[in-house]
Design a protein around this motif. Structure first.
Motif, PDB file in Angstrom:
ATOM      1  N   GLY A  42       0.725  -1.145   0.237  1.00 49.45           N
ATOM      2  CA  GLY A  42       0.348   0.075  -0.576  1.00 49.45           C
ATOM      3  C   GLY A  42       1.225   1.269   0.028  1.00 49.45           C
ATOM      4  O   GLY A  42       1.936   1.413  -0.383  1.00 49.45           O
ATOM      5  N   HIS A  43       0.323   2.509   1.281  1.00 41.72           N
ATOM      6  CA  HIS A  43       1.157   3.400   0.322  1.00 41.72           C
ATOM      7  C   HIS A  43       1.790   3.413   2.047  1.00 41.72           C
ATOM      8  O   HIS A  43       1.960   5.165   2.187  1.00 41.72           O
ATOM      9  CB  HIS A  43      -0.221   5.219   0.853  1.00 41.72           C
ATOM     10  CG  HIS A  43       0.711   6.081  -0.293  1.00 41.72           C
ATOM     11  ND1 HIS A  43       0.278   6.498  -1.239  1.00 41.72           N
ATOM     12  CD2 HIS A  43       1.627   6.858   0.087  1.00 41.72           C
ATOM     13  CE1 HIS A  43       1.519   8.155  -1.494  1.00 41.72           C
ATOM     14  NE2 HIS A  43       1.348   7.548  -0.328  1.00 41.72           N
ATOM     15  N   TRP A 102      -6.351  -0.436  -3.162  1.00 37.81           N
ATOM     16  CA  TRP A 102      -6.459   0.128  -1.763  1.00 37.81           C
ATOM     17  C   TRP A 102      -4.876  -0.118  -0.807  1.00 37.81           C
ATOM     18  O   TRP A 102      -4.455   0.317  -0.266  1.00 37.81           O
ATOM     19  CB  TRP A 102      -7.699   0.100  -1.159  1.00 37.81           C
ATOM     20  CG  TRP A 102      -8.747   0.385  -1.100  1.00 37.81           C
ATOM     21  CD1 TRP A 102      -9.852   0.178  -1.976  1.00 37.81           C
ATOM     22  CD2 TRP A 102      -8.904   1.522  -0.567  1.00 37.81           C
ATOM     23  NE1 TRP A 102     -10.601   0.815  -2.278  1.00 37.81           N
ATOM     24  CE2 TRP A 102     -10.384   2.082  -0.880  1.00 37.81           C
ATOM     25  CE3 TRP A 102      -8.253   2.693   0.078  1.00 37.81           C
ATOM     26  CZ2 TRP A 102     -10.748   3.441  -0.919  1.00 37.81           C
ATOM     27  CZ3 TRP A 102      -9.036   4.048   0.088  1.00 37.81           C
ATOM     28  CH2 TRP A 102     -10.236   4.119  -0.222  1.00 37.81           C
ATOM     29  N   HIS A 103      -4.051  -1.210  -1.772  1.00 43.50           N
ATOM     30  CA  HIS A 103      -3.359  -1.577  -1.043  1.00 43.50           C
ATOM     31  C   HIS A 103      -1.971  -2.217  -2.104  1.00 43.50           C
ATOM     32  O   HIS A 103      -1.163  -2.394  -1.413  1.00 43.50           O
ATOM     33  CB  HIS A 103      -3.077  -3.231  -0.244  1.00 43.50           C
ATOM     34  CG  HIS A 103      -4.588  -4.276  -0.747  1.00 43.50           C
ATOM     35  ND1 HIS A 103      -3.643  -5.200  -1.652  1.00 43.50           N
ATOM     36  CD2 HIS A 103      -5.762  -4.791  -0.913  1.00 43.50           C
ATOM     37  CE1 HIS A 103      -4.433  -5.983  -2.123  1.00 43.50           C
ATOM     38  NE2 HIS A 103      -5.948  -5.729  -2.032  1.00 43.50           N
ATOM     39  N   SER A 104      -2.276  -1.806  -3.429  1.00 40.13           N
ATOM     40  CA  SER A 104      -2.013  -2.035  -4.144  1.00 40.13           C
ATOM     41  C   SER A 104      -0.588  -0.949  -3.836  1.00 40.13           C
ATOM     42  O   SER A 104      -0.396   0.181  -4.010  1.00 40.13           O
ATOM     43  CB  SER A 104      -2.028  -1.948  -5.369  1.00 40.13           C
ATOM     44  OG  SER A 104      -0.959  -1.386  -6.859  1.00 40.13           O
ATOM     45  N   GLY A 105       1.145  -1.950  -3.823  1.00 42.12           N
ATOM     46  CA  GLY A 105       1.870  -1.463  -3.917  1.00 42.12           C
ATOM     47  C   GLY A 105       2.588  -0.189  -5.186  1.00 42.12           C
ATOM     48  O   GLY A 105       3.351   0.495  -5.517  1.00 42.12           O
ATOM     49  N   LEU A 107       0.565   1.604  -7.706  1.00 42.22           N
ATOM     50  CA  LEU A 107      -0.406   2.626  -7.361  1.00 42.22           C
ATOM     51  C   LEU A 107       0.376   3.371  -6.074  1.00 42.22           C
ATOM     52  O   LEU A 107       0.305   4.625  -6.982  1.00 42.22           O
ATOM     53  CB  LEU A 107      -1.871   1.444  -7.189  1.00 42.22           C
ATOM     54  CG  LEU A 107      -2.061   3.278  -7.513  1.00 42.22           C
ATOM     55  CD1 LEU A 107      -2.434   3.687  -9.013  1.00 42.22           C
ATOM     56  CD2 LEU A 107      -4.371   2.494  -7.183  1.00 42.22           C
ATOM     57  N   ALA A 108       0.907   2.738  -5.085  1.00 39.07           N
ATOM     58  CA  ALA A 108       1.347   3.882  -4.141  1.00 39.07           C
ATOM     59  C   ALA A 108       2.368   4.716  -4.953  1.00 39.07           C
ATOM     60  O   ALA A 108       2.612   5.748  -4.222  1.00 39.07           O
ATOM     61  CB  ALA A 108       1.591   2.989  -2.724  1.00 39.07           C
ATOM     62  N   GLY A 109       3.339   3.962  -5.496  1.00 38.37           N
ATOM     63  CA  GLY A 109       4.610   4.685  -6.150  1.00 38.37           C
ATOM     64  C   GLY A 109       3.647   5.906  -7.235  1.00 38.37           C
ATOM     65  O   GLY A 109       4.330   6.738  -7.309  1.00 38.37           O
ATOM     66  N   ALA A 110       2.619   5.617  -7.867  1.00 36.77           N
ATOM     67  CA  ALA A 110       1.897   6.868  -8.259  1.00 36.77           C
ATOM     68  C   ALA A 110       1.230   7.729  -7.522  1.00 36.77           C
ATOM     69  O   ALA A 110       1.155   8.556  -8.279  1.00 36.77           O
ATOM     70  CB  ALA A 110       0.901   6.151  -9.791  1.00 36.77           C
ATOM     71  N   LYS A 111       0.948   7.635  -6.872  1.00 35.20           N
ATOM     72  CA  LYS A 111       0.107   8.322  -5.684  1.00 35.20           C
ATOM     73  C   LYS A 111       1.377   8.964  -5.240  1.00 35.20           C
ATOM     74  O   LYS A 111       0.665  10.138  -4.888  1.00 35.20           O
ATOM     75  CB  LYS A 111      -0.880   7.462  -4.614  1.00 35.20           C
ATOM     76  CG  LYS A 111      -2.311   6.808  -5.032  1.00 35.20           C
ATOM     77  CD  LYS A 111      -3.122   5.722  -4.556  1.00 35.20           C
ATOM     78  CE  LYS A 111      -2.310   5.335  -3.035  1.00 35.20           C
ATOM     79  NZ  LYS A 111      -3.306   4.929  -2.470  1.00 35.20           N
ATOM     80  N   GLN A 112       1.868   9.056  -4.462  1.00 34.35           N
ATOM     81  CA  GLN A 112       3.077   9.345  -4.307  1.00 34.35           C
ATOM     82  C   GLN A 112       3.733  10.912  -4.914  1.00 34.35           C
ATOM     83  O   GLN A 112       4.418  11.535  -4.728  1.00 34.35           O
ATOM     84  CB  GLN A 112       3.768   8.214  -3.319  1.00 34.35           C
ATOM     85  CG  GLN A 112       5.441   9.552  -3.310  1.00 34.35           C
ATOM     86  CD  GLN A 112       4.636  10.178  -1.325  1.00 34.35           C
ATOM     87  OE1 GLN A 112       3.666   9.539  -0.703  1.00 34.35           O
ATOM     88  NE2 GLN A 112       5.221  10.600  -0.572  1.00 34.35           N
TER      89      GLN A 112
END
Length: 243
Positions: A42-43, A102-105, A107-112
């Motif tokens: 996740g994030h 919600w828990h994808s690492g 996607l978290a890279g893109a969200k960050q």
């Protein structure tokens, strides 16, 4: 154009090299990724210990490995490489569809990136047996990057690629059902333990990311950081709760 690439499968994953090779046609590429697999983190960000940033060798690319999460990698990567234009995360070896966002690492890279004011795009594909072959996806990876890094492309996008794409469609997130599953097991000594896994979801709704992948279409889902339920907020604003 400066293109920072990360993932959650680890810096030596074949998916990150594939993404870097395609992205290199659009600008200067730097890889900054976890030193070990960080799937489903996740994030998460690392705040209780120091992080390392070590140069490594990934193809012909400038690359660094970090003992942290994908979000850590994007923060450190943009700190060491000023004025990054876009962050690409992936290609994840496993889909990131529906509620798994919600828990994808990955996607978290893109969200960050989006949190830092940088365009963020996540790429994932279903798991395959044996060695990965990205050859049939490559033209679609190129098309997606070409559009999404332009000014008209959304700031945060989740892209999922089927094995043999037939086209590209805009989709919404499938939120009808959660696919998480706790599976009990035991070790050779008879001690109980548990695996967290997923179950296939049937009959995906038309127009969703799951539906696109089921029909061999590349799914591109524009996302936002604001989680506010605006409809509920409008209703609640008319309620006097504190008198």
């Amino acid at each position: 154009m400066k293109i920072l690439i990360t993932n959650d499968d680890g810096v030596y994953s074949p998916g990150i090299l594939e993404l870097a090779e395609v992205a290199s046609e659009f600008g200067d590429v730097r890889i900054v990724a976890p030193d070990v697999e960080q799937s489903s983190m996740g994030h998460a960000v690392t705040a209780t210990r120091p992080l390392s940033y070590k140069k490594t060798h990934i193809g012909d690319f400038d690359a660094y490995r970090v003992n942290g999460t994908p979000a850590d990698c994007v923060s450190l990567g943009s700190f060491h490489w000023e004025k990054v234009d876009v962050v690409l995360s992936g290609i994840n070896l496993g889909p990131n569809l529906g509620n798994s966002m919600w828990h994808s690492g990955t996607l978290a890279g893109a969200k960050q990136a989006a949190l830092l004011g940088i365009k963020g795009i996540a790429f994932s594909t279903p798991t395959q047996s044996g060695e990965y072959d990205f050859s049939k996806m490559r033209p679609y990876i190129w098309k997606a990057i070409d559009y999404l890094i332009s000014e008209k492309g959304p700031k945060l996008v989740n892209v999922n690629l089927p094995y043999e794409p037939k086209g590209i469609v805009w989709t919404r997130q499938s939120v009808r059902q959660y696919d998480g599953l706790v599976k009990p097991s035991e070790d050779p000594m008879g001690r109980k333990h548990f695996w967290f896994t997923v179950v296939p979801l049937e009959n995906p709704e038309e127009g969703t990311d799951r539906y696109a992948i089921r029909n061999n279409l590349v799914s591109m889902t524009p996302l936002r950081l604001d989680l506010t339920d605006e409809e509920q907020l409008k209703k609640l604003k008319g309620m006097d709760l504190f008198n």
